[in-house]
Design a protein around this motif. Structure first.
Motif, mmCIF file in Angstrom:
data_model
loop_
_atom_site.group_PDB
_atom_site.id
_atom_site.type_symbol
_atom_site.label_atom_id
_atom_site.label_comp_id
_atom_site.label_asym_id
_atom_site.label_seq_id
_atom_site.Cartn_x
_atom_site.Cartn_y
_atom_site.Cartn_z
ATOM 1 N N HIS A 17 0.834 -1.207 0.000
ATOM 2 C CA HIS A 17 0.000 0.000 0.000
ATOM 3 C C HIS A 17 0.869 1.258 0.000
ATOM 4 N N ILE A 18 1.914 1.243 0.797
ATOM 5 C CA ILE A 18 2.813 2.395 0.865
ATOM 6 C C ILE A 18 3.533 2.595 -0.472
ATOM 7 N N ILE A 19 3.975 1.488 -1.055
ATOM 8 C CA ILE A 19 4.676 1.572 -2.346
ATOM 9 C C ILE A 19 3.766 2.162 -3.420
ATOM 10 N N GLU A 20 2.533 1.657 -3.492
ATOM 11 C CA GLU A 20 1.605 2.146 -4.511
ATOM 12 C C GLU A 20 1.261 3.618 -4.297
ATOM 13 N N ALA A 21 1.120 4.009 -3.035
ATOM 14 C CA ALA A 21 0.830 5.414 -2.739
ATOM 15 C C ALA A 21 1.985 6.306 -3.168
ATOM 16 N N ARG A 22 3.211 5.843 -2.911
ATOM 17 C CA ARG A 22 4.386 6.629 -3.306
ATOM 18 C C ARG A 22 4.474 6.746 -4.824
ATOM 19 N N ARG A 23 4.239 5.652 -5.512
ATOM 20 C CA ARG A 23 4.309 5.684 -6.976
ATOM 21 C C ARG A 23 3.233 6.585 -7.565
ATOM 22 N N GLY A 34 6.481 17.773 -15.162
ATOM 23 C CA GLY A 34 7.067 17.279 -16.389
ATOM 24 C C GLY A 34 8.352 16.512 -16.218
ATOM 25 N N TYR A 35 9.272 17.006 -15.395
ATOM 26 C CA TYR A 35 10.587 16.377 -15.288
ATOM 27 C C TYR A 35 11.094 16.459 -13.858
ATOM 28 N N VAL A 36 11.599 15.346 -13.357
ATOM 29 C CA VAL A 36 12.205 15.316 -12.024
ATOM 30 C C VAL A 36 13.410 14.384 -12.080
ATOM 31 N N PRO A 37 14.620 14.853 -11.725
ATOM 32 C CA PRO A 37 15.778 13.958 -11.674
ATOM 33 C C PRO A 37 15.582 12.881 -10.613
ATOM 34 N N VAL A 38 16.244 11.746 -10.807
ATOM 35 C CA VAL A 38 16.137 10.640 -9.858
ATOM 36 C C VAL A 38 16.533 11.078 -8.451
ATOM 37 N N LEU A 39 17.609 11.838 -8.345
ATOM 38 C CA LEU A 39 18.070 12.252 -7.022
ATOM 39 C C LEU A 39 17.052 13.156 -6.325
ATOM 40 N N GLU A 40 16.303 13.925 -7.091
ATOM 41 C CA GLU A 40 15.262 14.766 -6.499
ATOM 42 C C GLU A 40 14.110 13.894 -5.984
ATOM 43 N N ILE A 41 13.793 12.840 -6.719
ATOM 44 C CA ILE A 41 12.776 11.895 -6.248
ATOM 45 C C ILE A 41 13.221 11.258 -4.932
ATOM 46 N N CYS A 42 14.496 10.886 -4.859
ATOM 47 C CA CYS A 42 15.039 10.311 -3.619
ATOM 48 C C CYS A 42 14.849 11.265 -2.446
ATOM 49 N N LYS A 43 15.138 12.526 -2.685
ATOM 50 C CA LYS A 43 15.050 13.523 -1.625
ATOM 51 C C LYS A 43 13.608 13.767 -1.194
ATOM 52 N N GLN A 44 12.717 13.929 -2.158
ATOM 53 C CA GLN A 44 11.331 14.264 -1.844
ATOM 54 C C GLN A 44 10.583 13.120 -1.164
ATOM 55 N N PHE A 45 10.927 11.872 -1.537
ATOM 56 C CA PHE A 45 10.168 10.732 -1.015
ATOM 57 C C PHE A 45 10.975 9.895 -0.024
ATOM 58 N N ASN A 46 12.179 10.367 0.299
ATOM 59 C CA ASN A 46 13.010 9.719 1.311
ATOM 60 C C ASN A 46 13.230 8.236 0.992
ATOM 61 N N VAL A 47 13.668 7.985 -0.244
ATOM 62 C CA VAL A 47 13.949 6.619 -0.675
ATOM 63 C C VAL A 47 15.344 6.562 -1.277
#
Length: 269
Positions: A17-23, A34-47
Protein backbone atom coordinates in the motif's frame (compact mmCIF):
# COMPACT_ATOMS: atom_id res chain seq x y z
CA UNK A 1 -1.32 -19.74 9.68
CA UNK A 2 1.05 -19.07 12.56
CA UNK A 3 1.03 -15.75 14.40
CA UNK A 4 4.36 -14.90 12.72
CA UNK A 5 2.96 -15.69 9.27
CA UNK A 6 -0.11 -13.55 9.97
CA UNK A 7 2.02 -10.59 11.01
CA UNK A 8 4.25 -11.06 7.96
CA UNK A 9 1.24 -11.05 5.62
CA UNK A 10 -0.15 -7.88 7.22
CA UNK A 11 3.24 -6.18 6.97
CA UNK A 12 3.54 -7.08 3.28
CA UNK A 13 0.05 -5.74 2.60
CA UNK A 14 0.84 -2.43 4.32
CA UNK A 15 4.20 -2.21 2.52
CA UNK A 16 2.52 -2.69 -0.87
CA UNK A 17 0.00 0.00 0.00
CA UNK A 18 2.81 2.39 0.86
CA UNK A 19 4.68 1.57 -2.35
CA UNK A 20 1.61 2.15 -4.51
CA UNK A 21 0.83 5.41 -2.74
CA UNK A 22 4.39 6.63 -3.31
CA UNK A 23 4.31 5.68 -6.98
CA UNK A 24 1.00 7.45 -7.40
CA UNK A 25 2.51 10.56 -5.81
CA UNK A 26 5.53 10.36 -8.14
CA UNK A 27 3.25 10.03 -11.17
CA UNK A 28 1.23 13.07 -10.06
CA UNK A 29 4.42 15.06 -9.51
CA UNK A 30 5.66 14.22 -13.00
CA UNK A 31 2.29 15.07 -14.52
CA UNK A 32 2.46 18.46 -12.84
CA UNK A 33 6.08 19.52 -13.47
CA UNK A 34 7.07 17.28 -16.39
CA UNK A 35 10.59 16.38 -15.29
CA UNK A 36 12.20 15.32 -12.02
CA UNK A 37 15.78 13.96 -11.67
CA UNK A 38 16.14 10.64 -9.86
CA UNK A 39 18.07 12.25 -7.02
CA UNK A 40 15.26 14.77 -6.50
CA UNK A 41 12.78 11.90 -6.25
CA UNK A 42 15.04 10.31 -3.62
CA UNK A 43 15.05 13.52 -1.63
CA UNK A 44 11.33 14.26 -1.84
CA UNK A 45 10.17 10.73 -1.01
CA UNK A 46 13.01 9.72 1.31
CA UNK A 47 13.95 6.62 -0.67
CA UNK A 48 17.18 5.17 -2.03
CA UNK A 49 18.23 5.64 -5.65
CA UNK A 50 17.55 1.94 -6.30
CA UNK A 51 14.01 2.28 -4.95
CA UNK A 52 13.38 5.42 -7.01
CA UNK A 53 14.52 3.65 -10.16
CA UNK A 54 12.27 0.67 -9.41
CA UNK A 55 9.34 3.03 -8.99
CA UNK A 56 10.11 4.74 -12.29
CA UNK A 57 10.51 1.40 -14.06
CA UNK A 58 7.10 0.29 -12.80
CA UNK A 59 5.46 3.57 -13.84
CA UNK A 60 7.05 3.25 -17.26
CA UNK A 61 5.71 -0.31 -17.61
CA UNK A 62 2.26 1.14 -16.90
CA UNK A 63 2.92 3.67 -19.71
CA UNK A 64 2.42 6.56 -17.31
CA UNK A 65 5.84 8.11 -17.88
CA UNK A 66 8.75 8.12 -20.33
CA UNK A 67 12.16 7.56 -18.78
CA UNK A 68 15.26 9.67 -19.51
CA UNK A 69 18.85 9.28 -18.29
CA UNK A 70 18.74 10.52 -14.70
CA UNK A 71 15.05 11.41 -14.57
CA UNK A 72 11.69 11.08 -16.29
CA UNK A 73 9.48 12.86 -18.81
CA UNK A 74 5.74 12.62 -18.32
CA UNK A 75 3.23 11.60 -20.96
CA UNK A 76 3.69 15.18 -22.22
CA UNK A 77 5.76 13.54 -24.97
CA UNK A 78 2.80 11.44 -26.09
CA UNK A 79 0.16 14.17 -25.91
CA UNK A 80 1.98 17.11 -27.50
CA UNK A 81 0.83 17.96 -31.05
CA UNK A 82 3.25 16.79 -33.75
CA UNK A 83 5.58 19.36 -35.32
CA UNK A 84 3.86 19.11 -38.71
CA UNK A 85 0.50 19.97 -37.10
CA UNK A 86 2.00 22.95 -35.26
CA UNK A 87 3.54 24.28 -38.47
CA UNK A 88 0.05 24.65 -39.94
CA UNK A 89 -1.35 26.69 -37.02
CA UNK A 90 -0.88 30.46 -37.56
CA UNK A 91 1.57 29.60 -40.33
CA UNK A 92 1.65 33.08 -41.89
CA UNK A 93 2.48 34.80 -38.59
CA UNK A 94 5.06 32.18 -37.70
CA UNK A 95 6.74 32.51 -41.09
CA UNK A 96 7.01 36.31 -40.75
CA UNK A 97 8.47 35.96 -37.26
CA UNK A 98 10.90 33.32 -38.48
CA UNK A 99 12.01 35.51 -41.39
CA UNK A 100 12.74 38.46 -39.10
CA UNK A 101 14.61 36.32 -36.59
CA UNK A 102 16.67 34.76 -39.38
CA UNK A 103 17.81 38.20 -40.51
CA UNK A 104 19.82 38.48 -37.26
CA UNK A 105 21.93 35.45 -38.24
CA UNK A 106 25.16 36.48 -39.99
CA UNK A 107 28.01 34.50 -41.61
CA UNK A 108 30.56 33.16 -39.17
CA UNK A 109 28.19 32.91 -36.21
CA UNK A 110 27.62 30.04 -33.81
CA UNK A 111 23.83 29.72 -33.59
CA UNK A 112 21.42 27.77 -31.40
CA UNK A 113 18.12 26.83 -33.06
CA UNK A 114 15.47 25.57 -30.66
CA UNK A 115 12.82 23.01 -31.49
CA UNK A 116 9.40 24.27 -32.49
CA UNK A 117 7.45 25.32 -35.56
CA UNK A 118 8.35 29.03 -35.56
CA UNK A 119 12.07 28.20 -35.28
CA UNK A 120 11.66 25.76 -38.16
CA UNK A 121 10.39 28.65 -40.30
CA UNK A 122 13.44 30.66 -39.21
CA UNK A 123 15.65 27.78 -40.33
CA UNK A 124 13.90 27.81 -43.72
CA UNK A 125 14.66 31.53 -44.04
CA UNK A 126 18.32 31.00 -43.10
CA UNK A 127 18.57 28.27 -45.73
CA UNK A 128 16.82 30.41 -48.36
CA UNK A 129 19.15 33.34 -47.68
CA UNK A 130 22.15 31.06 -48.10
CA UNK A 131 23.89 32.29 -44.95
CA UNK A 132 27.23 30.49 -44.99
CA UNK A 133 30.03 29.64 -42.58
CA UNK A 134 27.77 28.84 -39.63
CA UNK A 135 28.01 26.50 -36.70
CA UNK A 136 24.45 25.41 -35.89
CA UNK A 137 23.48 23.57 -32.73
CA UNK A 138 19.90 22.31 -32.69
CA UNK A 139 17.85 19.75 -30.79
CA UNK A 140 15.32 19.54 -33.64
CA UNK A 141 16.05 16.85 -36.23
CA UNK A 142 13.95 18.32 -39.10
CA UNK A 143 15.70 21.67 -38.58
CA UNK A 144 19.09 19.96 -38.64
CA UNK A 145 18.26 18.19 -41.89
CA UNK A 146 16.96 21.38 -43.48
CA UNK A 147 19.88 23.62 -42.53
CA UNK A 148 22.62 21.09 -43.30
CA UNK A 149 22.26 21.75 -47.04
CA UNK A 150 24.01 25.13 -46.73
CA UNK A 151 27.63 25.27 -47.93
CA UNK A 152 30.18 25.62 -45.16
CA UNK A 153 27.61 25.00 -42.43
CA UNK A 154 28.34 22.57 -39.62
CA UNK A 155 25.31 21.16 -37.81
CA UNK A 156 25.57 19.61 -34.35
CA UNK A 157 22.80 17.62 -32.66
CA UNK A 158 23.25 16.98 -28.92
CA UNK A 159 22.67 13.49 -27.61
CA UNK A 160 19.60 12.65 -25.57
CA UNK A 161 16.20 10.99 -25.64
CA UNK A 162 14.34 11.43 -28.92
CA UNK A 163 10.83 12.80 -28.34
CA UNK A 164 8.88 11.69 -31.39
CA UNK A 165 6.03 14.20 -31.35
CA UNK A 166 8.42 17.08 -30.67
CA UNK A 167 10.86 15.78 -33.32
CA UNK A 168 13.63 16.73 -30.87
CA UNK A 169 16.08 15.38 -28.33
CA UNK A 170 15.93 16.27 -24.63
CA UNK A 171 17.10 15.09 -21.22
CA UNK A 172 20.08 15.35 -18.93
CA UNK A 173 22.57 14.34 -21.61
CA UNK A 174 21.22 17.00 -23.97
CA UNK A 175 21.62 19.64 -21.29
CA UNK A 176 25.20 18.53 -20.57
CA UNK A 177 26.18 18.79 -24.22
CA UNK A 178 24.47 22.16 -24.79
CA UNK A 179 26.41 23.49 -21.79
CA UNK A 180 29.70 22.96 -23.67
CA UNK A 181 28.84 25.65 -26.24
CA UNK A 182 28.78 29.45 -26.39
CA UNK A 183 26.46 31.08 -28.92
CA UNK A 184 26.48 34.38 -30.81
CA UNK A 185 22.71 34.20 -31.14
CA UNK A 186 20.00 31.79 -29.97
CA UNK A 187 16.50 31.47 -31.39
CA UNK A 188 14.07 30.07 -28.82
CA UNK A 189 10.38 29.28 -28.74
CA UNK A 190 8.21 29.25 -25.60
CA UNK A 191 4.68 28.67 -24.35
CA UNK A 192 4.17 32.20 -23.07
CA UNK A 193 5.59 35.43 -21.72
CA UNK A 194 4.03 37.68 -19.10
CA UNK A 195 4.86 40.02 -16.23
CA UNK A 196 6.43 37.14 -14.32
CA UNK A 197 8.81 36.01 -17.03
CA UNK A 198 9.24 33.49 -19.83
CA UNK A 199 7.47 30.12 -19.63
CA UNK A 200 7.50 26.71 -21.20
CA UNK A 201 5.35 23.65 -20.67
CA UNK A 202 7.99 21.13 -19.62
CA UNK A 203 10.72 21.42 -16.98
CA UNK A 204 13.40 19.51 -18.89
CA UNK A 205 13.08 21.85 -21.88
CA UNK A 206 12.96 24.91 -19.60
CA UNK A 207 16.26 23.89 -17.98
CA UNK A 208 17.80 23.47 -21.42
CA UNK A 209 16.61 26.89 -22.58
CA UNK A 210 17.86 28.53 -19.39
CA UNK A 211 21.34 27.16 -20.07
CA UNK A 212 21.21 28.38 -23.68
CA UNK A 213 20.25 31.88 -22.51
CA UNK A 214 23.18 31.89 -20.09
CA UNK A 215 25.56 30.98 -22.92
CA UNK A 216 24.28 33.34 -25.64
CA UNK A 217 25.31 36.89 -26.55
CA UNK A 218 21.87 37.56 -28.03
CA UNK A 219 18.62 35.67 -27.41
CA UNK A 220 15.61 35.97 -29.70
CA UNK A 221 12.32 34.70 -28.29
CA UNK A 222 10.20 33.88 -31.34
CA UNK A 223 6.54 33.98 -30.38
CA UNK A 224 3.23 34.97 -31.96
CA UNK A 225 0.93 37.39 -30.22
CA UNK A 226 -1.53 34.79 -28.91
CA UNK A 227 1.10 33.83 -26.32
CA UNK A 228 1.47 37.34 -24.88
CA UNK A 229 0.36 37.56 -21.26
CA UNK A 230 0.29 33.79 -21.00
CA UNK A 231 2.11 31.92 -18.23
CA UNK A 232 2.98 28.27 -17.98
CA UNK A 233 3.91 25.47 -15.60
CA UNK A 234 7.70 25.85 -15.90
CA UNK A 235 9.63 29.11 -15.72
CA UNK A 236 12.53 29.52 -18.13
CA UNK A 237 13.61 32.87 -16.68
CA UNK A 238 11.93 35.51 -14.54
CA UNK A 239 14.08 38.31 -15.99
CA UNK A 240 13.41 38.91 -19.69
CA UNK A 241 14.86 42.43 -19.86
CA UNK A 242 18.02 41.38 -21.73
CA UNK A 243 16.16 39.21 -24.25
CA UNK A 244 14.65 40.22 -27.60
CA UNK A 245 11.07 39.32 -28.47
CA UNK A 246 10.40 38.63 -32.14
CA UNK A 247 6.63 38.70 -32.60
CA UNK A 248 3.74 39.77 -34.77
CA UNK A 249 2.53 42.09 -31.97
CA UNK A 250 3.38 45.78 -31.68
CA UNK A 251 5.53 47.03 -28.80
CA UNK A 252 2.42 48.67 -27.30
CA UNK A 253 0.67 45.29 -27.16
CA UNK A 254 3.67 43.76 -25.44
CA UNK A 255 3.62 46.56 -22.88
CA UNK A 256 -0.12 46.04 -22.38
CA UNK A 257 0.61 42.40 -21.54
CA UNK A 258 2.90 43.77 -18.77
CA UNK A 259 5.98 42.07 -20.21
CA UNK A 260 9.00 43.69 -18.54
CA UNK A 261 10.95 44.45 -21.69
CA UNK A 262 12.04 47.74 -23.27
CA UNK A 263 10.30 48.75 -26.49
CA UNK A 264 13.55 48.56 -28.48
CA UNK A 265 13.83 44.88 -27.54
CA UNK A 266 10.50 44.13 -29.25
CA UNK A 267 11.03 43.29 -32.93
CA UNK A 268 7.71 43.33 -34.77
CA UNK A 269 7.41 41.18 -37.88
Amino acid sequence: MTAYGHLKAVFMKVARHIIEARREAIAKLLSKVGYVPVLEICKQFNVSEATARRDLTELESQRRITRTHGGALSDFNRNFPPLDDRKVEDAEAKRKIGNLAASRVKPGMTVYLDSGSTIFFAAEAIASAGVADLQIVTTCLPTAQLISCLPGVEVYIPGGLFLTRHAMVAGDRTLEEVARWNFDVALLGAEGIDENGLWNSQRDISHQQREVIRRSDEVLICMNKVKLGRGGPCAVTRDVSALFLVTDAAAADVAKAKVKMAADHVLTA
